[in-house]
Design an enzyme around this catalytic site. Structure first.
Site, short mmCIF file in Angstrom:
data_model
loop_
_atom_site.label_atom_id
_atom_site.label_comp_id
_atom_site.label_asym_id
_atom_site.label_seq_id
_atom_site.Cartn_x
_atom_site.Cartn_y
_atom_site.Cartn_z
N GLU A 75 5.49 6.95 -9.65
CA GLU A 75 3.98 6.51 -9.23
C GLU A 75 3.51 7.24 -8.11
OE1 GLU A 75 3.12 2.28 -8.76
OE2 GLU A 75 4.49 1.67 -10.03
N LEU B 280 -5.02 -6.94 -6.59
CA LEU B 280 -4.56 -7.87 -7.55
C LEU B 280 -5.91 -8.76 -8.04
CD1 LEU B 280 -1.25 -9.20 -5.76
CD2 LEU B 280 -1.59 -7.53 -7.77
N GLY C 25 0.68 -1.34 -0.09
CA GLY C 25 0.04 -0.07 0.22
C GLY C 25 0.84 1.10 -0.02
N ASP D 247 -6.46 -4.13 -17.07
CA ASP D 247 -5.65 -2.84 -17.84
C ASP D 247 -6.09 -2.46 -19.18
OD1 ASP D 247 -3.75 -3.32 -15.47
OD2 ASP D 247 -2.65 -4.79 -16.62
N HIS E 231 -0.60 1.42 -12.92
CA HIS E 231 -0.07 0.20 -13.40
C HIS E 231 1.47 0.64 -13.69
CE1 HIS E 231 0.43 -3.69 -15.41
NE2 HIS E 231 1.15 -3.29 -16.32
N ASN F 58 1.34 3.10 -2.70
CA ASN F 58 0.62 4.08 -3.47
C ASN F 58 -0.56 4.74 -2.65
OD1 ASN F 58 1.27 4.72 -6.31
ND2 ASN F 58 1.72 2.32 -6.07
N ASN G 27 -6.86 3.02 -11.92
CA ASN G 27 -5.70 2.24 -11.34
C ASN G 27 -4.54 2.42 -11.81
OD1 ASN G 27 -4.59 -0.35 -10.52
ND2 ASN G 27 -4.41 -0.98 -12.83
#
Ligand code: GRF
Length: 238
Positions: free
Chosen positions: A176, A87, A11, A147, A106, A13, A104
């Site tokens: 990110e 996930l 976590g 994605d 990626h 992000n 999301n």
């Protein structure tokens, strides 16, 4: 906007989104949802005083998981969802209930290196195996497959000689953490104003506008995170 973050792992992000929410002022995280009881993100939520909920996915009928998720999201009056290392596939019922309201992040430049099985080090291994010179994070809208949704923001990160999946993952992750809060806040501002968000393109005008909001230059922050004196977002050719 009232935001939920979905996370299965450590976590970091989620933490970056939390750390920037006050100064960006466009979203507030009201819920951390995980599919795993042992997700590090739950501990981060506990420390930050954000309610954490586990909605298990494994071994359950998908409709049951979707119904539980929707009930939890309603309980917290969630308006937008940010996936941060979640996930699992988001159930189609949830995607349909939040049209263009789920993002999301990626760790590669989609549409390359995405899809089922492309997560964590698998992504960076695949980037290195192809000999790609450039990689970097993508923030995109979530649809019913992995994605695939439209891209909201990307930022190029160089692949260096001698990189391993670990060194590459760490370099991309630093970016990110800078990119995701800005893209999330950009979406929330657009939703508030009832217009679709323009895609953010480095170092395009949209980023310049966002930079003005918090007074610092994203380009400078990213250059610093990558250890560069200055940043040329695209490779220069002689
Ligand atoms: C990140 O690399 C993100 O791009 C991907 O999963 C990873 C999550 O890392 N979707 P963390 O749990 O946020 O540290």
């Amino acid at each position: 906007m009232r935001a939920a973050v979905f996370a299965s792992g450590s976590g970091s992000n989620f933490q970056a989104l939390l750390d920037r929410q006050d100064d960006l002022g466009a979203y507030g995280i009201v819920l951390l949802l995980s599919d795993r009881q042992d997700a590090g993100a739950l501990e981060r939520a506990r420390k930050a005083g954000v309610p954490g909920r586990v909605v298990p996915v494994k071994g359950r009928p998908p409709e049951e998981t979707a119904a539980e998720m929707l009930a939890v999201l309603e309980e917290y009056a969630v308006e937008v969802i940010f996936l941060a290392g979640y996930l699992r596939l988001v159930p189609p019922q949830v995607v349909r209930a939040f049209p263009r309201r789920i993002l999301n992040i990626h760790p590669a430049l989609l549409p390359a290196f995405g899809g089922k099985g492309m997560w964590g080090h698998h992504v960076h291994q695949a980037v290195l195996a192809t000999g790609a010179a450039v990689t970097g994070p993508t923030v995109h809208f979530v649809e019913e497959e992995y994605d695939t949704g439209p891209i909201l923001a990307q930022w190029p990160v160089p692949v260096r000689a001698g990189d391993t999946p670990d060194t590459l993952a760490a370099r991309v992750l630093r970016v990110e953490h800078l990119l995701y809060p800005l893209a999330a806040s950009h979406l929330c501002r657009a939703l508030r104003e009832g217009r679709p968000p323009e895609p953010l393109r480095p170092p395009g005008e949209c980023f310049a506008v966002l930079e003005a909001h918090d007074g610092s230059s994203l380009v400078r922050q990213i250059a610093r995170a990558l250890g560069l004196a200055s940043l040329c977002p695209f490779p220069r050719f002689p």
